[in-house]
Structures are given as structure tokens and as C-alpha cells.
Design an enzyme around this catalytic site. Sequence first.
Site, PDB file in Angstrom:
ATOM      1  N   ASP A 197      -1.473  -5.872  -4.273  1.00 35.27           N
ATOM      2  CA  ASP A 197      -2.393  -5.029  -5.100  1.00 35.27           C
ATOM      3  C   ASP A 197      -1.392  -4.128  -5.798  1.00 35.27           C
ATOM      4  O   ASP A 197      -0.506  -3.526  -5.352  1.00 35.27           O
ATOM      5  CB  ASP A 197      -3.360  -4.100  -4.147  1.00 35.27           C
ATOM      6  CG  ASP A 197      -4.146  -3.275  -4.806  1.00 35.27           C
ATOM      7  OD1 ASP A 197      -5.221  -3.764  -5.372  1.00 35.27           O
ATOM      8  OD2 ASP A 197      -3.900  -2.008  -4.590  1.00 35.27           O
TER       9      ASP A 197
ATOM     10  N   TYR B 140      -0.009   3.077 -11.300  1.00 34.76           N
ATOM     11  CA  TYR B 140       1.073   3.465  -9.973  1.00 34.76           C
ATOM     12  C   TYR B 140       2.361   3.727 -10.675  1.00 34.76           C
ATOM     13  O   TYR B 140       2.958   2.742 -11.450  1.00 34.76           O
ATOM     14  CB  TYR B 140       1.072   2.252  -9.135  1.00 34.76           C
ATOM     15  CG  TYR B 140      -0.167   2.246  -8.218  1.00 34.76           C
ATOM     16  CD1 TYR B 140      -1.160   3.311  -8.230  1.00 34.76           C
ATOM     17  CD2 TYR B 140      -0.309   1.006  -7.551  1.00 34.76           C
ATOM     18  CE1 TYR B 140      -2.411   3.036  -7.524  1.00 34.76           C
ATOM     19  CE2 TYR B 140      -1.684   0.790  -6.648  1.00 34.76           C
ATOM     20  CZ  TYR B 140      -2.504   1.823  -6.652  1.00 34.76           C
ATOM     21  OH  TYR B 140      -3.634   1.591  -5.962  1.00 34.76           O
TER      22      TYR B 140
ATOM     23  N   SER C 212     -13.264   0.497  -8.042  1.00 33.06           N
ATOM     24  CA  SER C 212     -12.611   1.257  -6.943  1.00 33.06           C
ATOM     25  C   SER C 212     -13.180   2.796  -6.655  1.00 33.06           C
ATOM     26  O   SER C 212     -13.242   3.432  -8.019  1.00 33.06           O
ATOM     27  CB  SER C 212     -11.197   1.208  -7.177  1.00 33.06           C
ATOM     28  OG  SER C 212     -10.348   1.964  -6.200  1.00 33.06           O
TER      29      SER C 212
ATOM     30  N   GLN D 145     -12.827  -1.266  -3.952  1.00 36.34           N
ATOM     31  CA  GLN D 145     -11.702  -0.848  -3.477  1.00 36.34           C
ATOM     32  C   GLN D 145     -11.814   0.661  -2.757  1.00 36.34           C
ATOM     33  O   GLN D 145     -11.460   1.499  -3.644  1.00 36.34           O
ATOM     34  CB  GLN D 145     -10.400  -1.007  -4.208  1.00 36.34           C
ATOM     35  CG  GLN D 145      -8.947  -0.949  -3.474  1.00 36.34           C
ATOM     36  CD  GLN D 145      -7.849  -1.185  -4.171  1.00 36.34           C
ATOM     37  OE1 GLN D 145      -7.105  -0.379  -4.228  1.00 36.34           O
ATOM     38  NE2 GLN D 145      -8.044  -2.673  -4.351  1.00 36.34           N
TER      39      GLN D 145
ATOM     40  N   SER E  14      -5.538   2.793   2.332  1.00 36.43           N
ATOM     41  CA  SER E  14      -5.404   4.138   3.277  1.00 36.43           C
ATOM     42  C   SER E  14      -5.601   3.753   4.553  1.00 36.43           C
ATOM     43  O   SER E  14      -6.478   4.750   5.199  1.00 36.43           O
ATOM     44  CB  SER E  14      -5.840   5.240   2.741  1.00 36.43           C
ATOM     45  OG  SER E  14      -5.060   6.455   3.274  1.00 36.43           O
TER      46      SER E  14
ATOM     47  N   ALA F  28      -4.519   6.508   6.729  1.00 31.98           N
ATOM     48  CA  ALA F  28      -4.634   7.920   6.429  1.00 31.98           C
ATOM     49  C   ALA F  28      -3.520   8.478   5.830  1.00 31.98           C
ATOM     50  O   ALA F  28      -3.051   9.708   6.414  1.00 31.98           O
ATOM     51  CB  ALA F  28      -5.463   8.870   7.471  1.00 31.98           C
TER      52      ALA F  28
ATOM     53  N   LYS G 126       3.335   9.613  13.556  1.00 29.71           N
ATOM     54  CA  LYS G 126       4.735  10.179  13.166  1.00 29.71           C
ATOM     55  C   LYS G 126       4.753  11.790  12.733  1.00 29.71           C
ATOM     56  O   LYS G 126       5.643  12.378  12.682  1.00 29.71           O
ATOM     57  CB  LYS G 126       5.372   9.533  11.979  1.00 29.71           C
ATOM     58  CG  LYS G 126       4.587   9.785  10.429  1.00 29.71           C
ATOM     59  CD  LYS G 126       5.270   9.117   9.294  1.00 29.71           C
ATOM     60  CE  LYS G 126       5.292   7.320   9.530  1.00 29.71           C
ATOM     61  NZ  LYS G 126       5.671   6.847   8.414  1.00 29.71           N
TER      62      LYS G 126
ATOM     63  N   GLN H  98       8.928  -1.614   9.263  1.00 29.44           N
ATOM     64  CA  GLN H  98       7.684  -1.176   9.112  1.00 29.44           C
ATOM     65  C   GLN H  98       6.532  -2.029   8.842  1.00 29.44           C
ATOM     66  O   GLN H  98       5.535  -2.181   9.654  1.00 29.44           O
ATOM     67  CB  GLN H  98       7.468   0.074   7.776  1.00 29.44           C
ATOM     68  CG  GLN H  98       6.266   0.631   7.882  1.00 29.44           C
ATOM     69  CD  GLN H  98       6.118   1.748   6.766  1.00 29.44           C
ATOM     70  OE1 GLN H  98       6.734   1.499   5.749  1.00 29.44           O
ATOM     71  NE2 GLN H  98       5.549   2.926   6.952  1.00 29.44           N
TER      72      GLN H  98
END
Length: 362
Positions: A62, A67, A169, A195, A225, A228, A235, A311
Site C-alpha cells: 500500500d 506519503y 479512505s 481503508q 494502524s 495505534a 514499547k 520487526q
Amino acid sequence: MATSTTPTSAFPPMEYRLLGRSGLKVSLLSLGSWVSFKTQVETDAAFVLMKAAFERGCNFFDNAEGYAEGESERIMGEVIKRGEAEKVWTRPELVVSTKIYFGKNAPNSRGLSRKHIVEGTVAALKRMQLDYVDLIFAHRPDPITPMEEVVRAFNHLIDRGLAFYWGTSEWSAAQIEQAIGIADRLGLIRPLMEQPEYNIFARERVEHEYSNLYRDYGLGTTIWSPLASGILTGKYSQGKFPEGSRLSLESLAWLKDRKLAAENKWQFEAADKLLPIAEELGCSLAQLSIAWCAKNPHVSTVILGATSLKQLEENFKALEVVPKITPELIKRIDEIIGNKPKLTAVEAQVRNLLNVDALGPK
């Protein structure tokens, strides 16, 4: 929602779900480039991440014109070309998206006018070195442009072969339904997918507002997300911001400010309360949170972000946790967080008659 799985030798099998009421299959876990490509990841690292994701069964990647001011699309395009050259993948094996709205700061270079939808898409394809994208989204609703113009413009893209499917979206259910109604009246292609943000903290739209759209139109969702913005990784436990984490970066100070706003600060403490459940399941809080999203049958794909191979691998192992997300576990999480969307008496009666609820068939 129809699903299928593909086994891999060293990783959990990937599940594939149909994107809404279409024949297109997308991997349950996918990879997005928001606030990672260019902001934190350059081309070589992006190639490592996309290659690893693809080898783990991910087929959906995506992006958006907004971006990193288009640099994210440029990087992804270079990665796709490199992957083709090195025979990692072929273009038909990939489902690639972009989103149109946040172009340049000029009168006709942002929004959803026919001019910007067409010119913005052509520019995005040039940056990505692609002839077409599989999915194209209206990145936000446009309060100025008439809805008929928007619907006709996205259909124009499909007619020209610049995209295969279009969607929205962060649109409201009413706006999506308006677009569907206009498309039906004009004999045009409806928006197929939305989205929205969706995670344990943000549930109202996906679980409540869109319920009729799933039932009546087969709306698909490519949710973003799921963690979040990292809060659901654990973390930031006890309000700490480790060096190198997303919310510690100066370039993303705006995101940190948003998460620390009065209406969102409760999420940090709530995330800490979920850690014991993750420990019981033998997984990380991130894996629990991703699996919780994936358990919703109205979620077509969960878009993940990653800045390192470690990750990415950890997040993709959430596939092993999905079967552990039982109704009893969901109820426990609801009791801890206390934010399950509530139905009015009339809505509850209607859903009981239709034998559906916010998370699908009873």
C-alpha cells in the site's frame, strides 16, 4: 468472506481473503509505506522488507501520493522493478495501491476534482514506474467536488486501464453509500473497498458504522494502524519513548503530539493492561493486537508497517495467534478496554432479526 491459505516452509501459512464483493484475493497481512519509506527507510532497506514480506505470502503493498511527498511511491516503484529484475516476483503476483487527494499545495493539485484524480494518478504511476495500480483510493472525502464528478473520474481511470478497482479512505458510511447510489444510477463501477483506521482503540467505524455496507454491498476493508502508531506494541509502556521508536523521531513530532492529546492519552495505560493477556498466549502485545484485527471477518487485509526485518518477522507471526483469538478472549479485551461500540435498541433489534452483529454472523 471466502478465504484460502498458502503454506510456506518456515513461516505461518498466509491466509488470502477476497477483497469485498470481488474476485481479487489479498493477503490477510500486507505491508504499507506510510511514515516508513523515505522517512525511516530508503530503497535498499525497503527492498529487504518487501522481499521478506512477499516470501511470507504477502501480496498487497500500500502507498499514497501524499506519503513523503511522493518519495514513498518512488522508492516502492524502484523496489518493484528490482524485484522483477531479480525474479523475486512478477508484476501480476503483486497487488499495489496508491491513494489520491493530498497532492501538491496548488489550487488544482489536491482534492478529488476530475483533473487532480486523473493527473495525480498519472503522476503517481510515473513515480512508481508502473502502467497501472491494482487499487486506487480516494484518500479523503472532498467537501467541494460533486460526488458524481468523483465517481465518474475514478471510473475513467478504470476504463483507461490505469487501475482495476477503486475505493475510499476515511469516508463516512453515508458518503460511501452516496457514491454507490450514483454509480448504480449511472451504470458505473461502485467503490469496492474502504481503508479506515482500525485497532483495539479505534472501533466505531469498522464495527458499527459500516455494518450495513458489508451486508448490502459487500464492502471490503484494507485497515491501517492496527498497532495505534506503535502504542499497541508495548514499547511505550509507562509513558516512555525509547530512542529510535516512531514517536521519538523529531520528523514525526506531529504524530506524537496527536497521540499525547488529552483524548488519546488513555491509550498508553490501556495498552499496559493488555500485556498479561499477551503473556498468557505466549505472544507479544503487537502480535495480539494484529491478530485481534485479523479475526474480524470484515477485515480484508491488515496493513502493517515495518522499519526492520526483525520487526516485520515478529508482526507476521501474528498469523499463529489468530486462531487463539476466541470469543471469550475478545470479551476479556472488551472488558479491559471498555470501548466496544454500543447499539441503539432499534439497531440491536434489526441485527437480531437479520442474525448478524458487528463482527459478522452469530
